[in-house]
Write a protein that holds these residues in place. Structure first.
Motif, PDB file in Angstrom:
ATOM      1  N   UNK A  13       0.835  -1.203   0.000  1.00  0.00           N
ATOM      2  CA  UNK A  13       0.000   0.000   0.000  1.00  0.00           C
ATOM      3  C   UNK A  13       0.870   1.252   0.000  1.00  0.00           C
ATOM      4  N   UNK A  14       0.365   2.290  -0.628  1.00  0.00           N
ATOM      5  CA  UNK A  14       1.065   3.577  -0.638  1.00  0.00           C
ATOM      6  C   UNK A  14       0.181   4.606   0.053  1.00  0.00           C
ATOM      7  N   UNK A  15       0.838   5.435   0.880  1.00  0.00           N
ATOM      8  CA  UNK A  15       0.088   6.499   1.557  1.00  0.00           C
ATOM      9  C   UNK A  15       0.649   7.857   1.142  1.00  0.00           C
ATOM     10  N   UNK A  16      -0.233   8.701   0.665  1.00  0.00           N
ATOM     11  CA  UNK A  16       0.130  10.060   0.243  1.00  0.00           C
ATOM     12  C   UNK A  16      -0.473  11.037   1.244  1.00  0.00           C
ATOM     13  N   UNK A  17       0.366  11.882   1.801  1.00  0.00           N
ATOM     14  CA  UNK A  17      -0.138  12.871   2.754  1.00  0.00           C
ATOM     15  C   UNK A  17      -0.031  14.263   2.140  1.00  0.00           C
ATOM     16  N   UNK A  18      -1.172  14.919   2.059  1.00  0.00           N
ATOM     17  CA  UNK A  18      -1.262  16.247   1.437  1.00  0.00           C
ATOM     18  C   UNK A  18      -1.650  17.276   2.486  1.00  0.00           C
ATOM     19  N   UNK A  19      -1.025  18.440   2.403  1.00  0.00           N
ATOM     20  CA  UNK A  19      -1.334  19.483   3.386  1.00  0.00           C
ATOM     21  C   UNK A  19      -1.696  20.800   2.711  1.00  0.00           C
ATOM     22  N   UNK A  20      -2.836  21.320   3.119  1.00  0.00           N
ATOM     23  CA  UNK A  20      -3.290  22.628   2.647  1.00  0.00           C
ATOM     24  C   UNK A  20      -3.197  23.561   3.845  1.00  0.00           C
ATOM     25  N   UNK A  21      -2.141  24.386   3.870  1.00  0.00           N
ATOM     26  CA  UNK A  21      -1.877  25.210   5.053  1.00  0.00           C
ATOM     27  C   UNK A  21      -2.579  26.553   5.028  1.00  0.00           C
ATOM     28  N   UNK A  22      -3.197  26.902   3.922  1.00  0.00           N
ATOM     29  CA  UNK A  22      -4.000  28.132   3.861  1.00  0.00           C
ATOM     30  C   UNK A  22      -5.464  27.756   4.004  1.00  0.00           C
ATOM     31  N   UNK A  23      -6.276  28.698   4.513  1.00  0.00           N
ATOM     32  CA  UNK A  23      -7.697  28.387   4.685  1.00  0.00           C
ATOM     33  C   UNK A  23      -8.330  27.949   3.360  1.00  0.00           C
ATOM     34  N   UNK A  24      -9.196  26.946   3.456  1.00  0.00           N
ATOM     35  CA  UNK A  24      -9.862  26.432   2.261  1.00  0.00           C
ATOM     36  C   UNK A  24     -11.329  26.167   2.573  1.00  0.00           C
ATOM     37  N   UNK A  25     -12.187  26.527   1.625  1.00  0.00           N
ATOM     38  CA  UNK A  25     -13.610  26.199   1.748  1.00  0.00           C
ATOM     39  C   UNK A  25     -13.791  24.716   1.444  1.00  0.00           C
ATOM     40  N   UNK A  26     -14.745  24.090   2.130  1.00  0.00           N
ATOM     41  CA  UNK A  26     -14.927  22.638   1.971  1.00  0.00           C
ATOM     42  C   UNK A  26     -15.202  22.254   0.520  1.00  0.00           C
ATOM     43  N   UNK A  27     -15.866  23.129  -0.241  1.00  0.00           N
ATOM     44  CA  UNK A  27     -16.225  22.747  -1.614  1.00  0.00           C
ATOM     45  C   UNK A  27     -15.027  22.618  -2.528  1.00  0.00           C
ATOM     46  N   UNK A  28     -13.858  23.103  -2.091  1.00  0.00           N
ATOM     47  CA  UNK A  28     -12.653  23.054  -2.914  1.00  0.00           C
ATOM     48  C   UNK A  28     -11.719  21.916  -2.550  1.00  0.00           C
ATOM     49  N   UNK A  29     -12.099  21.133  -1.533  1.00  0.00           N
ATOM     50  CA  UNK A  29     -11.285  19.971  -1.163  1.00  0.00           C
ATOM     51  C   UNK A  29     -11.439  18.910  -2.248  1.00  0.00           C
ATOM     52  N   UNK A  30     -10.343  18.216  -2.560  1.00  0.00           N
ATOM     53  CA  UNK A  30     -10.379  17.276  -3.682  1.00  0.00           C
ATOM     54  C   UNK A  30      -9.554  16.031  -3.417  1.00  0.00           C
ATOM     55  N   UNK A  31      -9.992  14.945  -4.022  1.00  0.00           N
ATOM     56  CA  UNK A  31      -9.221  13.704  -4.039  1.00  0.00           C
ATOM     57  C   UNK A  31      -9.179  13.203  -5.481  1.00  0.00           C
ATOM     58  N   UNK A  32      -7.984  12.809  -5.906  1.00  0.00           N
ATOM     59  CA  UNK A  32      -7.817  12.233  -7.246  1.00  0.00           C
ATOM     60  C   UNK A  32      -6.994  10.950  -7.102  1.00  0.00           C
TER      61      UNK A  32
END
Ligand code: TRP
Ligand code: ZN
Length: 517
Positions: free
Chosen positions: A261-280
């Motif tokens: 298994x591979x685990x990718x950890x992504x960090x968004x350190x600036x404020x983000x609205x929930x509608x802009x969160x994404x998974x690809x």
């Protein structure tokens, strides 16, 4: 060069031609926008290209007569967004939840692409805005196994997309607390009344899992306070079978492999609205371009592995797009940017924060500029109510049309004059007078853009860009609305300019374009 406009039913002109859904050229839908405008005019959403997902529009679709989109395999439920618990949004009274303010989401998704199922947890750090005996999160579908608040088991119940949590001890106004939700299942897409041209939320297609959140879809894959008025920072950790790529918002801060298994950890350190969160998730290749300029954002794109050379070539416009926008709007607001291109015909694009999603049909310079412009206008500065959507789409459209004209050497004033003639002939109603199904319709995109053009003609370039930069800077990381924008216009350009804008935004009839200042 003759290009055709890519338009959605939701955004199409009144005389959209019936596209041939079977033909690969069906991505292009011509409209009644005059030829000199269509030559360079593109906008990022289209029903025509989602050959499987959308029926062929059978009529010339005015915004007022949008066809209701259905899908092939499993038609999505329209989630009931009219619900007593919300933050008072005028179009979506059931979205968001009062009583607390989220600071940070830590979402962990263990994804099995073969079955399209997830095992997930969301740890949410929030501040209580008042004393709370209970509070709600928005989550649509999936099975919730447990909820803890500050480590102690909490009672919970579900109704529609509302997940109600009763902590063992009431929360005290002003205190910080941490909710942890464990959940699993197969995420189900939803239909959103503002987005009749696409299913929303967690989607699987062509060997890829991807998400489309705007406005309501994010609640199909994680519990949240699902409204732009509650922005937060995010960490999104995605575990997939080794060999599969997973991408999300912000910076990839860790990539580990263990036991297949591979685990990718992504960090968004600036404020983000929930509608802009994404998974690809899929077989994507990452292309790293390094920082755009010293101290600038890191540019990285994702394309399908073995994508045709034209795909990679099309993305090479991005540095000049960002430079064009930085010149007008000020420094790029996040630490990364890029485009992910789907391996199938996706006739729309969406400005997911720092990593916009496009299809092979939407990687022209206009739509790339459009999604990039949203990073300032929509993402860094978000609308505080969905009825303020022209602040996203009118602004992004105006800037993308401008970039496109420059890119192709077209006469921009002529383009806008042609769009104005079309709006007038069509009797296009005002951006602040829309119904929910017109949220992403032609009034918002094109009368919205023409509204800014009228302002610019009236006050001149210097004041115009000063206003745009002030609009961005004053609300960066947060939200704003039309009233605040008009306040800035008044401050820099006086009451005449406000009068002009009010006619464009609220009057039924399309005002004339003023002569250049
Ligand atoms: N904001 C998108 C744009 O750039 C349009 C859009 C809104 C959209 N909601 C969507 C696209 C949902 C795909 C799915 O214009
Ligand atoms: Zn847009």
């Amino acid at each position: 060069m003759v290009a055709t406009a890519v338009l959605a039913a939701g955004c199409g002109g009144p005389e959209m031609e019936t596209p041939d859904a079977a033909s690969p050229t069906s991505v292009a839908v011509t409209t009644s926008v005059p030829a000199s405008a269509t030559a360079t005019t593109t906008i990022p959403v289209s029903t025509a290209t989602t050959a499987e997902a959308a029926p062929t529009p059978t009529t010339t679709a005015a915004a007022a007569e949008l066809p209701t989109t259905t899908t092939t395999v499993a038609p999505a439920e329209t989630v009931e967004v009219i619900d007593p618990v919300g933050v008072g949004d005028s179009f979506y009274p059931g979205l968001g939840n009062p009583g607390y303010d989220v600071q940070h989401y830590e979402i962990s998704l263990d994804v099995d692409p073969a079955t399209n199922t997830i095992e997930a947890s969301a740890a949410i750090v929030a501040l209580a805005a008042e004393d709370l005996a209970s509070f709600n999160l928005d989550l649509s579908g999936l099975e919730v196994h447990s909820v803890t608040v500050d480590g102690a088991h909490a009672a919970f119940s579900r109704s529609g997309h509302e997940l109600s949590v009763q902590p063992a001890d009431s929360l005290v106004a002003g205190s910080q607390f941490e909710v942890e939700v464990h959940y699993s299942g197969m995420p189900e897409p939803i239909m959103d009344p503002g987005v009749p041209f696409s299913e929303m939320g967690w989607l699987q297609r062509g060997g890829v899992i991807y998400t489309l959140g705007e406005p309501s879809g994010s609640m199909t894959w994680f519990p949240s306070n699902n409204h732009p008025t509650d922005k937060a920072t995010y960490q999104i950790e995605i575990t997939v079978p080794e060999g599969t790529t997973a991408a999300s918002n912000g910076l990839l801060v860790a990539e580990t492999a263990d036991d297949g298994e591979a685990t990718y950890t992504w960090r968004m350190d600036d404020p983000m609205a929930s509608y802009l969160a994404a998974v690809y998730i899929g077989d994507f290749e990452r292309i790293d371009h390094g920082p755009l300029h010293a101290g600038g954002p890191r540019l990285r794109d994702y394309v399908p592995r073995n994508a045709p050379a034209e795909t990679v070539q099309a993305l090479s416009v991005t540095p000049s797009v960002i430079a064009f926008l930085e010149e007008r709007l000020g420094p790029y607001p996040f630490d990364a940017y890029g485009t992910i291109v789907m391996p199938f015909m996706l006739g729309l694009a969406l400005e997911n924060q720092t990593l916009s999603i496009h299809g092979p049909a939407t990687i022209g310079p206009g739509i790339i500029a459009h999604e990039a412009a949203h990073q300032w206008l929509g993402n860094s500065v978000s609308p505080d109510d969905w009825s303020e959507i022209w602040l996203n789409e009118g602004f992004a459209t105006y800037l993308h049309l401008m970039f496109e004209a420059e890119h192709y050497g077209a006469d921009f004033d002529r383009t806008m004059a042609d769009i104005h003639a079309w709006l007038t002939a069509d009797g296009m109603g005002p951006p602040k007078g829309i119904e929910i199904r017109e949220l992403f319709g032609p009034s918002i995109y094109f009368r919205g853009a023409a509204t800014l053009h009228a302002l610019r003609l009236h006050i001149g370039d210097n004041t115009f860009y000063e206003i745009l930069r002030t609009h961005h800077n004053r609300s960066a990381g947060g939200t704003t609305n039309t009233e605040e924008f008009l306040g800035i216009v008044e401050e820099f350009a006086g009451p005449d300019a406000v009068d002009l804008l009010e006619r464009w935004l609220y009057d039924q009839s399309v005002p004339p374009l003023p002569p250049a200042a």
